[in-house]
Design a protein around this motif. Sequence first.
Motif, PDB file in Angstrom:
ATOM      1  N   THR A 342      61.980  47.215  37.913  1.00 18.56           N
ATOM      2  CA  THR A 342      60.514  46.977  37.755  1.00 18.56           C
ATOM      3  C   THR A 342      59.561  47.580  38.909  1.00 18.56           C
ATOM      4  O   THR A 342      58.597  47.991  38.564  1.00 18.56           O
ATOM      5  CB  THR A 342      60.304  45.361  38.154  1.00 18.56           C
ATOM      6  N   HIS A 346      57.001  50.630  38.721  1.00 13.24           N
ATOM      7  CA  HIS A 346      55.701  50.492  39.360  1.00 13.24           C
ATOM      8  C   HIS A 346      54.985  51.448  40.105  1.00 13.24           C
ATOM      9  O   HIS A 346      54.089  51.854  40.248  1.00 13.24           O
ATOM     10  CB  HIS A 346      55.687  49.125  40.262  1.00 13.24           C
ATOM     11  N   SER A 374      67.053  52.381  32.626  1.00  9.41           N
ATOM     12  CA  SER A 374      67.469  50.865  32.490  1.00  9.41           C
ATOM     13  C   SER A 374      69.023  50.962  32.143  1.00  9.41           C
ATOM     14  O   SER A 374      69.709  49.993  32.527  1.00  9.41           O
ATOM     15  CB  SER A 374      66.713  50.430  31.518  1.00  9.41           C
TER      16      SER A 374
END
Length: 452
Positions: A342, A346, A374
């Motif tokens: 995450t 960002h 991921s």
Amino acid sequence: MVDGVCPGCGKPLAGRTGRKGRSSVYCSAACRQRAYRERRAAPSDTAQGLIEEVGRQVRELVPAPPAVFYSGVSELATSVGRLRRIARTARDTAGPGTADPVTADPVMDEPGAVDLVTTGPVTEVALAESDFAALVESYRRELRVHCYRMSGSYDDAEDLVQETFLRAWRARDGFAGRASVRTWLYRIATNACLDFQRRTARRPQRYEPLPGMNHGGAEPPARVTWLQPYPDDDLPSTEEQPDALAVSRETLELVFLAAIQHLPPRQRAVLVLRDVLGLAAAETAAVLDMTVASVNSALQRARPTLRDHLPRRRAEWTAEADVREREILARYMAAAERLDLTEVAHLLSEDITLTMPPNPFWFVGREALVEFLSVSLDPASPMFLGHWRHLPARANGQLAAGGYVRRPGTTVYRAQVLDVLRVEGDRIVEITSFEPHLFPAFGLPLRLPADR
């Protein structure tokens, strides 16, 4: 040296507000040239002189106070390292069966060596291999940068510099001294690069989609399979190479290096000699055995092609953003080590581009890149790569991170990838990921110990 003061005359240096590239060391070209001539005239510029200098430094070493001892050892290590490079160059240029001293080797005493072309007098001296090596070794760094710009590859630049020294050694009897040693070496190096490019005949292509992989919806970027990073610590200082243009940040950025690979070899040579090194048209024509008209014509064709392959907002990039960029690099490394996808996402711009020369993987857009990451960052995934650690570095005037992976079931972090980042504002807009074999050139180890 006192910060902000010219070491040549003691006058204050001009401010850097709104200026790009490396900071000035001297207040003017005259001070820079004077300092360079003084260094060139030093007795340690010969192999024997450097040996004597090493002896003096050894005799003056004292173990206390610690700060003085450390400074003395550092100075000695620098001199020994230079002597080792000279010995290596002498060995490599001489080759088997040529260990006897060579006589009547015309080499100039270069009173005006700061310029790429001079018309000063030449002093004929006899040079043995070691003294020839000492002479040319002082140009190694700047010639390596020149060959790197021409080739786009650190490995090839290393080979091309060695080829330049070999050609120079073989052609030493034909050096008439009508130009400086620097001009002579640049001419040999440029022609070695052109010969190399004729042999390889490589051209940039476009990345192609890979089956089953989401690359994003944008057009594939250019693919320069031979592109490699260049360590900032290996760049010549402004003292070693007085022409500031030759080491400017803008002409070593990866986007610039990739862009000039689209130029035909001779156009590339003209652009580098004229716009990067600052040679006049007549000087460039002499180096390349071209007419002045042909040089000007090649430059007129090269400049628009180069602009077409550079990012449109490149003129807005500034060196003053280094503090912010370092903060973003630290967050990027920390997030990867925490496996925090995450936070990584960002930090990426929406139109982030990632390429991995020479590998065929590429991604344009945050969504596509996060999807790719991921799989390898998720410990529950069967394709989980492992745990990460990073060390900061600098490449091509940009921030970089050397990434190490400890794979599941192992205890050692092994070199995996060198990520060179381009940052705009508070986001990473481009990542170029390179294979780890160049870690030693960046002062990075190939392994790190397990977590403590």
